[in-house]
Design a protein around this motif. Structure first.
Motif, PDB file in Angstrom:
ATOM      1  N   ILE A   1       0.852  -1.184   0.000  1.00 38.76           N
ATOM      2  CA  ILE A   1       0.000   0.000   0.000  1.00 38.76           C
ATOM      3  C   ILE A   1       0.888   1.234   0.000  1.00 38.76           C
ATOM      4  CG2 ILE A   1      -1.806   1.228   1.260  1.00 38.76           C
ATOM      5  CD1 ILE A   1      -1.971  -1.887   2.561  1.00 38.76           C
TER       6      ILE A   1
ATOM      7  N   ARG B   1      -6.721   2.874  -0.924  1.00 35.73           N
ATOM      8  CA  ARG B   1      -7.559   2.448   0.189  1.00 35.73           C
ATOM      9  C   ARG B   1      -8.869   3.191   0.201  1.00 35.73           C
ATOM     10  NH1 ARG B   1      -4.125   0.789   5.002  1.00 35.73           N
ATOM     11  NH2 ARG B   1      -5.634  -0.790   4.553  1.00 35.73           N
TER      12      ARG B   1
ATOM     13  N   ARG C   1       3.142 -16.324  11.172  1.00 38.53           N
ATOM     14  CA  ARG C   1       1.726 -15.933  11.208  1.00 38.53           C
ATOM     15  C   ARG C   1       0.874 -16.886  10.387  1.00 38.53           C
ATOM     16  NH1 ARG C   1       1.788  -9.945   9.533  1.00 38.53           N
ATOM     17  NH2 ARG C   1      -0.208  -9.663  10.515  1.00 38.53           N
TER      18      ARG C   1
ATOM     19  N   ILE D   1      -3.138 -16.781  11.696  1.00 35.87           N
ATOM     20  CA  ILE D   1      -3.529 -15.368  11.675  1.00 35.87           C
ATOM     21  C   ILE D   1      -3.665 -14.930  10.223  1.00 35.87           C
ATOM     22  CG2 ILE D   1      -2.679 -13.025  12.146  1.00 35.87           C
ATOM     23  CD1 ILE D   1      -1.516 -14.255  14.776  1.00 35.87           C
TER      24      ILE D   1
ATOM     25  N   ILE E   1      -6.008  -8.960  16.433  1.00 33.88           N
ATOM     26  CA  ILE E   1      -6.051  -9.826  15.255  1.00 33.88           C
ATOM     27  C   ILE E   1      -4.635 -10.244  14.877  1.00 33.88           C
ATOM     28  CG2 ILE E   1      -6.598  -9.892  12.790  1.00 33.88           C
ATOM     29  CD1 ILE E   1      -8.973  -8.030  13.426  1.00 33.88           C
ATOM     30  N   ASP E   2      -3.690  -9.301  14.974  1.00 33.12           N
ATOM     31  CA  ASP E   2      -2.294  -9.583  14.642  1.00 33.12           C
ATOM     32  C   ASP E   2      -1.636 -10.534  15.622  1.00 33.12           C
ATOM     33  OD1 ASP E   2      -1.722  -8.384  12.312  1.00 33.12           O
ATOM     34  OD2 ASP E   2      -0.984  -6.504  13.162  1.00 33.12           O
TER      35      ASP E   2
ATOM     36  N   ALA F   1     -11.763  -2.145   6.563  1.00 34.24           N
ATOM     37  CA  ALA F   1     -10.320  -2.355   6.652  1.00 34.24           C
ATOM     38  C   ALA F   1      -9.672  -2.112   5.288  1.00 34.24           C
ATOM     39  CB  ALA F   1     -10.032  -3.778   7.131  1.00 34.24           C
ATOM     40  N   ARG F   2     -10.364  -2.535   4.257  1.00 30.67           N
ATOM     41  CA  ARG F   2      -9.831  -2.386   2.895  1.00 30.67           C
ATOM     42  C   ARG F   2      -9.906  -0.923   2.426  1.00 30.67           C
ATOM     43  NH1 ARG F   2      -8.222  -1.135  -1.038  1.00 30.67           N
ATOM     44  NH2 ARG F   2      -8.030  -2.104  -3.096  1.00 30.67           N
TER      45      ARG F   2
ATOM     46  N   VAL G   1      -6.286  -9.290   6.746  1.00 29.43           N
ATOM     47  CA  VAL G   1      -5.200  -9.070   7.700  1.00 29.43           C
ATOM     48  C   VAL G   1      -4.130  -8.147   7.123  1.00 29.43           C
ATOM     49  CG1 VAL G   1      -3.477 -10.215   9.125  1.00 29.43           C
ATOM     50  CG2 VAL G   1      -5.645 -11.322   8.690  1.00 29.43           C
ATOM     51  N   TYR G   2      -3.874  -8.278   5.829  1.00 30.23           N
ATOM     52  CA  TYR G   2      -2.839  -7.444   5.204  1.00 30.23           C
ATOM     53  C   TYR G   2      -3.247  -5.979   5.114  1.00 30.23           C
ATOM     54  CZ  TYR G   2      -1.321 -12.004   3.638  1.00 30.23           C
ATOM     55  OH  TYR G   2      -0.927 -13.312   3.593  1.00 30.23           O
ATOM     56  N   TRP G   3      -4.537  -5.750   5.023  1.00 33.66           N
ATOM     57  CA  TRP G   3      -5.007  -4.379   4.835  1.00 33.66           C
ATOM     58  C   TRP G   3      -5.184  -3.641   6.148  1.00 33.66           C
ATOM     59  CZ3 TRP G   3      -4.939  -2.146   0.186  1.00 33.66           C
ATOM     60  CH2 TRP G   3      -4.981  -2.961  -0.943  1.00 33.66           C
ATOM     61  N   LEU G   4      -5.117  -4.360   7.257  1.00 33.22           N
ATOM     62  CA  LEU G   4      -5.358  -3.705   8.549  1.00 33.22           C
ATOM     63  C   LEU G   4      -4.265  -2.685   8.865  1.00 33.22           C
ATOM     64  CD1 LEU G   4      -6.612  -6.658  10.739  1.00 33.22           C
ATOM     65  CD2 LEU G   4      -7.888  -4.644  10.073  1.00 33.22           C
TER      66      LEU G   4
END
Lengths: 254, 272
Positions: free
Chosen positions: A16, A22, A78, A83, B112-113, B181-182, B269-272
């Motif tokens: 990103i 976003r 992870r 996760i 979450i992480d 989140a996205r 999870v990646y976008w958080l």
């Protein structure tokens, strides 16, 4: 009997760089204008952090992960923890998972003790089981009176102690530990190693990622060297550390 | 790091199945999200003397303020006070589903992480927290309704109404959590939208027959969701059409939520 198996797993994550990636409005504008407006969310790049890793850990095995920064160690941990879900490949786990990963997941305004209770509750413990886990963690972390202070006043070593104590107090079958444990002092690391060995002797599994030979040798009997998301070498810990060290010397990093 | 590509990776079928299974596990972990939700509300007021009593007091003040302006919004309604005491909390519930739902996963990033517990627990937890908040707001309703003597046998109708809003709430959290989140502008946008809808939906103003038939109310999903709970609270029966439309809205939201959550789960999870 605990078991942790990854079959050809891949994890790709988006890079990103701009706010428009976003933005729901930018995405809507982009799709309505066939990509001419809004910067186009289709330009998002994905990085393959873990690419085609397979491994099978069985009860009593202790794995040490090594590799340079950005090689995929944390992503792999992870993935093992569940996760992150793999974008390809499969993950099969038998047994409960406890982990000490980056970020620690603590509420900085609560005291150490309140955080311990919260973590125990989030893991579904209650009643005597909760009390038992918290008592055990209190004893293990040796933070004493600091447990009554908000966690935001803690040093990184103290945070590591608290998280490790809680993760192991849950009596999880599989322990996953990221390099944050390295912030602990040697006395604590030795204690943590004894604890991990004890868990593994009850048919558990432990995986630790670290840059320290001392930690890797202490925690593990198998080593895994990962580079650019792919397994370079897996085998007895001393052999893998030797191969990895040789590689680092060859590229002039040590 | 290696191999850059510009395409989002395709998601395997078993991953979709895992995500669905995760939602079920999250819904069943009531002990976890129940305690976490109560803690969320208590945490908001941890450093205050009055604690969560602030919620109830704030509500009472707001109702009193609007009641002073009653000639503007409800000249002819003799039970405007009960109407307000029933309407405002219920609106607050619906608005928090949308606003807190959009932020539910972003807010829980740290957890979450760190812990491999089903991610949907954080979505369900935000819905549960909305109900805990709602219970505090309803204290004012109970006092007002007892005072005005407006408690009626129609009150039993509130149970199915709450069930419908609950389905809507879970659907909204599953839908908006991953999207929020996205897309980071969804949180502020939904807060703004909720503010606008508060004025456009008959929350504090009592609609006349003509207004009920206006497109602003007729095509406003929040009107139906509000009405299935509010009508029983003010001692009125809910029209069958309102039941039907509210149920359909709730089921459609839940379906959309399940689809979006299951599809976006691996990437969130990646976008958080």
């Amino acid at each position: 009997m605990a078991s942790l198996e990854l079959r050809n797993v891949r994890a790709a994550y988006p890079v990103i760089v701009s706010a428009s990636q976003r933005s729901a409005f930018a995405a809507a504008a982009s799709s309505m204008s066939f990509g001419r407006l809004g910067g186009g969310s289709s330009t998002t790049q994905y990085v393959l952090a873990v690419n085609g890793v397979s491994l099978h850990l069985r009860h009593g095995q202790r794995l040490g992960l090594m590799g340079r920064n950005g090689s995929g160690k944390s992503t792999l941990l992870r993935l093992m923890a569940g996760i992150i879900q793999p974008t390809a490949g499969e993950r099969h786990v038998v047994g409960s998972v406890g982990c000490v990963l980056g970020g620690f997941g603590l509420d900085s305004d609560r005291t150490g003790l309140q955080n311990m209770k919260l973590i125990a509750r989030l893991h579904g413990l209650n009643g005597p089981a909760l009390k038992g886990a918290v008592d055990d963690a209190v004893e293990f972390c040796e933070l004493g009176p600091y447990l009554e202070l908000p966690v935001r006043t803690y040093s990184s070593g103290m945070l590591g102690r608290l998280s490790y104590a809680m993760a192991t107090a849950n009596q999880a079958d599989i322990m996953l530990i990221d390099e944050g444990i390295g912030a602990g002092d040697n006395k604590f690391i030795d204690k943590a190693v004894r604890r991990a060995k004890q868990i593994c002797s009850h048919s558990g599994i432990s995986v630790v990622a670290s840059h320290s030979d001392h930690i890797l040798r202490g925690f593990s009997d198998i080593g895994l060297w990962i580079d650019a998301g792919e397994v370079k070498s897996i085998g007895p810990i001393d052999d893998v550390i030797a191969a990895y060290t040789k590689f680092l010397q060859s590229i002039g990093e040590i | 790091m290696t191999a850059h590509s510009t395409r989002a990776p395709a998601v395997a079928a078993h991953t979709l199945q895992n995500s669905l299974h995760e939602i079920l596990r999250a819904l069943m972990s009531w002990r976890i999200w129940g305690i976490a939700a109560m803690d969320d509300i208590a945490g908001r007021y941890r450093r205050t003397i009055l604690g969560p009593l602030w919620i109830t007091l704030g509500q009472a003040g707001f109702i009193a303020g609007l009641y002073l302006l009653r000639e503007k919004f409800a000249a002819s309604n003799p039970h405007y006070l009960t109407y307000l005491a029933a309407s405002l909390p219920t609106w607050g519930l619906l608005a928090s589903f949308v606003v807190d739902g959009s932020n539910s996963l972003v807010k829980a990033k740290g957890f979450i992480d760190a812990y491999p517990i089903p991610m949907a627990i954080h979505s369900v937890r935000s819905v549960a927290a909305s109900y805990v908040n709602y219970a505090h707001l309803l204290v004012v309703y109970v006092v007002v309704a007892a005072f005005e003597g407006t408690i009626h046998v129609a009150l039993v109708g509130v149970a199915p109404g709450l069930l419908i809003t609950m389905v809507f709430g879970v659907g909204a959290a599953l839908l908006l959590g991953p999207l929020g989140a996205r897309f980071r502008d969804l949180g502020p946008a939904s807060a703004m939208g909720a503010g606008l809808m508060f004025v456009l939906t008959p929350v504090f103003w009592v609609p006349g027959r003509q207004q009920i038939e206006s497109p602003l109310v007729m095509y406003n999903p929040f009107y139906y969701l509000l009405e299935v709970v509010r009508a029983p609270l003010i001692g009125e029966a809910v029209a069958p059409l309102v039941w039907l439309i509210a149920s359909l809205i709730a089921l459609a939201t839940l379906t959309a939520g399940l689809i979006v959550y299951v599809r976006m789960r691996p990437q969130v999870v990646y976008w958080l």
